[in-house]
Write an enzyme that holds these catalytic residues in place. Structure first.
Site, PDB file in Angstrom:
ATOM      1  N   GLN A   1      -4.489   1.128   4.471  1.00 37.35           N
ATOM      2  CA  GLN A   1      -2.844   1.549   4.239  1.00 37.35           C
ATOM      3  C   GLN A   1      -2.340   2.866   5.750  1.00 37.35           C
ATOM      4  O   GLN A   1      -1.448   2.663   5.840  1.00 37.35           O
ATOM      5  CB  GLN A   1      -2.035   2.161   3.192  1.00 37.35           C
ATOM      6  CG  GLN A   1      -1.950   0.896   2.232  1.00 37.35           C
ATOM      7  CD  GLN A   1      -0.680  -0.054   2.229  1.00 37.35           C
ATOM      8  OE1 GLN A   1      -0.043   0.722   3.717  1.00 37.35           O
ATOM      9  NE2 GLN A   1      -1.466  -0.529   1.610  1.00 37.35           N
TER      10      GLN A   1
ATOM     11  N   CYS B   1      -0.352  -6.970  -4.869  1.00 37.84           N
ATOM     12  CA  CYS B   1      -0.900  -8.133  -5.215  1.00 37.84           C
ATOM     13  C   CYS B   1      -0.773  -7.520  -6.559  1.00 37.84           C
ATOM     14  O   CYS B   1      -0.829  -8.976  -7.752  1.00 37.84           O
ATOM     15  CB  CYS B   1      -2.600  -7.992  -5.154  1.00 37.84           C
ATOM     16  SG  CYS B   1      -2.382  -5.349  -3.832  1.00 37.84           S
TER      17      CYS B   1
ATOM     18  N   ASN C   1      -2.004   2.559  -1.600  1.00 38.11           N
ATOM     19  CA  ASN C   1      -0.781   1.456  -1.143  1.00 38.11           C
ATOM     20  C   ASN C   1       0.393   2.058  -1.970  1.00 38.11           C
ATOM     21  O   ASN C   1       1.226   0.854  -1.391  1.00 38.11           O
ATOM     22  CB  ASN C   1      -1.316   0.381  -1.314  1.00 38.11           C
ATOM     23  CG  ASN C   1      -2.156  -0.245  -2.955  1.00 38.11           C
ATOM     24  OD1 ASN C   1      -2.760   0.364  -3.076  1.00 38.11           O
ATOM     25  ND2 ASN C   1      -1.735  -0.898  -3.745  1.00 38.11           N
TER      26      ASN C   1
ATOM     27  N   THR D   1      -9.934  -7.384   2.112  1.00 33.92           N
ATOM     28  CA  THR D   1     -10.534  -7.944   0.398  1.00 33.92           C
ATOM     29  C   THR D   1     -12.139  -8.246   0.268  1.00 33.92           C
ATOM     30  O   THR D   1     -12.984  -7.461  -0.407  1.00 33.92           O
ATOM     31  CB  THR D   1      -9.816  -8.944  -0.565  1.00 33.92           C
ATOM     32  OG1 THR D   1      -8.286  -8.371  -0.386  1.00 33.92           O
ATOM     33  CG2 THR D   1     -10.223  -9.205  -1.728  1.00 33.92           C
TER      34      THR D   1
ATOM     35  N   THR E   1     -18.071 -19.101  11.935  1.00 29.26           N
ATOM     36  CA  THR E   1     -17.708 -18.784  13.245  1.00 29.26           C
ATOM     37  C   THR E   1     -16.790 -17.963  13.539  1.00 29.26           C
ATOM     38  O   THR E   1     -15.686 -18.138  12.715  1.00 29.26           O
ATOM     39  CB  THR E   1     -17.180 -20.589  13.740  1.00 29.26           C
ATOM     40  OG1 THR E   1     -18.028 -21.208  13.744  1.00 29.26           O
ATOM     41  CG2 THR E   1     -16.409 -20.228  14.979  1.00 29.26           C
TER      42      THR E   1
ATOM     43  N   SER F   1      -7.396  -3.911   7.140  1.00 32.01           N
ATOM     44  CA  SER F   1      -6.937  -5.408   7.385  1.00 32.01           C
ATOM     45  C   SER F   1      -5.733  -5.835   9.023  1.00 32.01           C
ATOM     46  O   SER F   1      -4.803  -4.866   8.901  1.00 32.01           O
ATOM     47  CB  SER F   1      -5.773  -5.892   5.823  1.00 32.01           C
ATOM     48  OG  SER F   1      -7.064  -7.496   5.832  1.00 32.01           O
ATOM     49  N   ALA F   2      -5.793  -6.853   9.248  1.00 28.50           N
ATOM     50  CA  ALA F   2      -5.142  -6.572  10.953  1.00 28.50           C
ATOM     51  C   ALA F   2      -4.132  -6.748  10.092  1.00 28.50           C
ATOM     52  O   ALA F   2      -2.722  -6.151  11.144  1.00 28.50           O
ATOM     53  CB  ALA F   2      -5.394  -7.360  11.606  1.00 28.50           C
ATOM     54  N   HIS F   3      -3.042  -7.563   8.953  1.00 30.06           N
ATOM     55  CA  HIS F   3      -1.915  -7.732   8.842  1.00 30.06           C
ATOM     56  C   HIS F   3      -0.205  -6.099   8.439  1.00 30.06           C
ATOM     57  O   HIS F   3       0.736  -6.263   8.159  1.00 30.06           O
ATOM     58  CB  HIS F   3      -1.754  -8.869   8.392  1.00 30.06           C
ATOM     59  CG  HIS F   3      -1.633  -8.793   6.513  1.00 30.06           C
ATOM     60  ND1 HIS F   3      -0.799  -8.323   5.433  1.00 30.06           N
ATOM     61  CD2 HIS F   3      -3.051  -8.643   6.003  1.00 30.06           C
ATOM     62  CE1 HIS F   3      -1.782  -8.468   4.185  1.00 30.06           C
ATOM     63  NE2 HIS F   3      -2.454  -8.539   4.547  1.00 30.06           N
TER      64      HIS F   3
HETATM   65  N1  PLP Z   1      -6.610  -2.263   0.398  1.00 33.60           N
HETATM   66  C1  PLP Z   1      -5.266  -1.757   0.166  1.00 33.60           C
HETATM   67  C2  PLP Z   1      -4.791   0.176   0.121  1.00 33.60           C
HETATM   68  C3  PLP Z   1      -4.378  -2.522   0.642  1.00 33.60           C
HETATM   69  O1  PLP Z   1      -3.086  -2.494   0.365  1.00 33.60           O
HETATM   70  C4  PLP Z   1      -4.939  -3.862   0.501  1.00 33.60           C
HETATM   71  C5  PLP Z   1      -3.209  -5.173   0.199  1.00 33.60           C
HETATM   72  O2  PLP Z   1      -2.533  -5.021  -0.318  1.00 33.60           O
HETATM   73  C6  PLP Z   1      -6.111  -4.207   0.772  1.00 33.60           C
HETATM   74  C7  PLP Z   1      -7.069  -3.432   0.189  1.00 33.60           C
HETATM   75  C8  PLP Z   1      -6.304  -6.173   0.431  1.00 33.60           C
HETATM   76  O3  PLP Z   1      -5.665  -6.073   1.783  1.00 33.60           O
HETATM   77  P1  PLP Z   1      -6.017  -7.491   1.792  1.00 33.60           P
HETATM   78  O4  PLP Z   1      -5.248  -8.183   0.977  1.00 33.60           O
HETATM   79  O5  PLP Z   1      -5.309  -8.090   3.458  1.00 33.60           O
HETATM   80  O6  PLP Z   1      -7.823  -8.284   1.604  1.00 33.60           O
END
Ligand code: PLP
Length: 389
Positions: free
Chosen positions: A174, A319, A146, A72, A234, A194-196
């Site tokens: 994704q 989300c 996603n 994001t 940091t 995003s790493a997660h």
């Molecule tokens: N972009 C895509 C395609 C995503 O699936 C997501 C998370 O669902 C994001 C951006 C945002 O990632 P984050 O919430 O880790 O910032």
């Protein structure tokens, strides 16, 4: 009740090997990587190793990686930072982009326009070509959606975008770790992840930004000059080192993991299709190996989820699933509201087993049958003037 987690596009569990490399960063390797002393320089070395690992998986060079708190933030820094310096007035966004991309585009002074997608979810290249002109600063298109897992042909999109002198920003959140990502070869100017989503920690991600764009990128946060002035603050060293490790693992294991996941999503589809009427959202398009978005004809996603609480899945993206609105992705693909509300996303992880998939198919199959029966019973009661159950 044993839960079956099939919501890996929302987030993934962290790989224990990632945790192992992160733990010392909370202990003896706590130093600030900006410090000039030996401990700081050791931490800096680990951050730079992570940068190389991330760049490797993304098919880009190390110096193009800017660490952020996640996709994001990377989207906002990339889209707003690049638009602000462009001197152009228009911004084009794929109709099925993540809400963060629309939000970042709206936060600029640009005239934001949407590029249509085909019924199978892929970007309509002809529509993009029609919209492109010398006023367009940036085009934002996802590599992998996603909600549906539908993949776009990013090289082809980059080619037409560059012909108009615009930049291509690609959300690879994704795609990373699930299919090969080759940002330099594809011609992508800015990318976000995003790493997660790839069995790494939450709260860390990256903006990938090409050298010419870096020179004119406007930072959102200024301060101590970290990340070559593009993102002050940091560095979150434990998370960054974990992100690097997750990328290295994904790179080594991607081919085998995606082969297994493709087999398992296929099995899930076949088991369900043998039992109830299903339609694949994104049928005919190339899709992520771990993702399948299914429409269960005659049963709403909400009701199916209520009848099969052991299966952890999503209707729409994580989300937006808190909202009661039908998915903007499915609507953009031409589904009507009822069809969109009958759709569920199943997303597998590297540790998902065949047994879990078989059990999930069993539970979801019977949930769909129950919901349809209830609908028929209440429909019949309504027709005879009774009270719906
Ligand atoms: N972009 C895509 C395609 C995503 O699936 C997501 C998370 O669902 C994001 C951006 C945002 O990632 P984050 O919430 O880790 O910032």
């Amino acid at each position: 009740m044993t839960m079956i987690y099939l919501d890996h596009n929302a987030t993934t569990p962290m790989d224990p090997r990632v945790l192992d490399v992160m733990l010392p960063m909370f202990g003896e390797q706590f130093a600030n990587p900006a410090s000039k002393h030996a401990a700081g320089q050791a931490a800096s070395g680990l951050v730079e190793r992570a940068r190389t690992q991330v760049a490797g998986l993304l098919g880009t060079i190390r110096r193009s990686v800017v660490f952020t708190s996640g996709a994001t933030e990377a989207i906002h820094l990339g889209v707003r930072g690049a638009f602000g310096a462009s001197g152009r007035t228009r911004l084009l966004v794929g109709a099925t982009e993540h809400p963060a991309v629309f939000a970042a585009a709206r936060a600029t002074r640009a005239q934001v326009e949407t590029v249509r997608v085909h019924r199978n979810g892929t970007l309509d290249l002809e529509h993009l070509e029609e919209l492109l002109d010398r006023d367009v600063s940036l085009v934002a298109v996802t590599a992998a959606n996603n909600e549906t897992g539908v993949l776009n042909d990013i090289s082809a999109i980059a080619e037409v975008t560059h012909l108009a002198g615009a930049l291509l920003a690609c959300d690879v959140t994704q795609a990373v770790g699930r299919v090969p990502v080759r940002l330099t070869a594809w011609g992508v100017d800015l990318a976000f992840c995003s790493a997660h989503k790839l069995h790494g920690p939450k709260g860390v991600g990256a903006l990938v930004v090409s050298r010419p764009v870096q020179a004119r990128l406007r930072p959102l946060v200024e301060g101590g000059g970290q990340e070559r002035g593009m993102r002050a603050g940091t560095l979150n060293t434990p998370a960054i080192v974990g992100f690097g490790a997750a990328c290295a693992i994904a790179e080594a294991e991607l081919a085998e993991a995606s082969r297994r996941q493709r087999e398992l999503t296929g099995l899930l589809h076949d088991l369900l299709a043998a039992r109830v009427e299903v339609q694949v959202n994104g049928e005919g398009a190339e899709r992520l190996p771990n993702t399948i978005n299914l429409r269960f004809v005659g049963a709403t996603a909400d009701a199916v989820q209520t009848c099969a609480p052991e299966v952890l899945i999503s209707a729409g993206s994580a989300c937006s699933s808190g909202k009661d609105e039908p998915s903007h992705v499915l609507l953009a693909m031409g589904l009507n509201e009822t069809e969109a509300e009958q759709s569920l996303r199943f997303s597998l992880g590297t540790a998902t087993t065949e047994q879990e998939v078989r059990r999930a198919a069993e539970l979801i199959g019977s949930a769909v049958e129950r919901v349809r029966q209830l609908n028929q019973t209440s429909g019949a009661a309504m027709a005879s003037g009774g009270t719906p159950q």
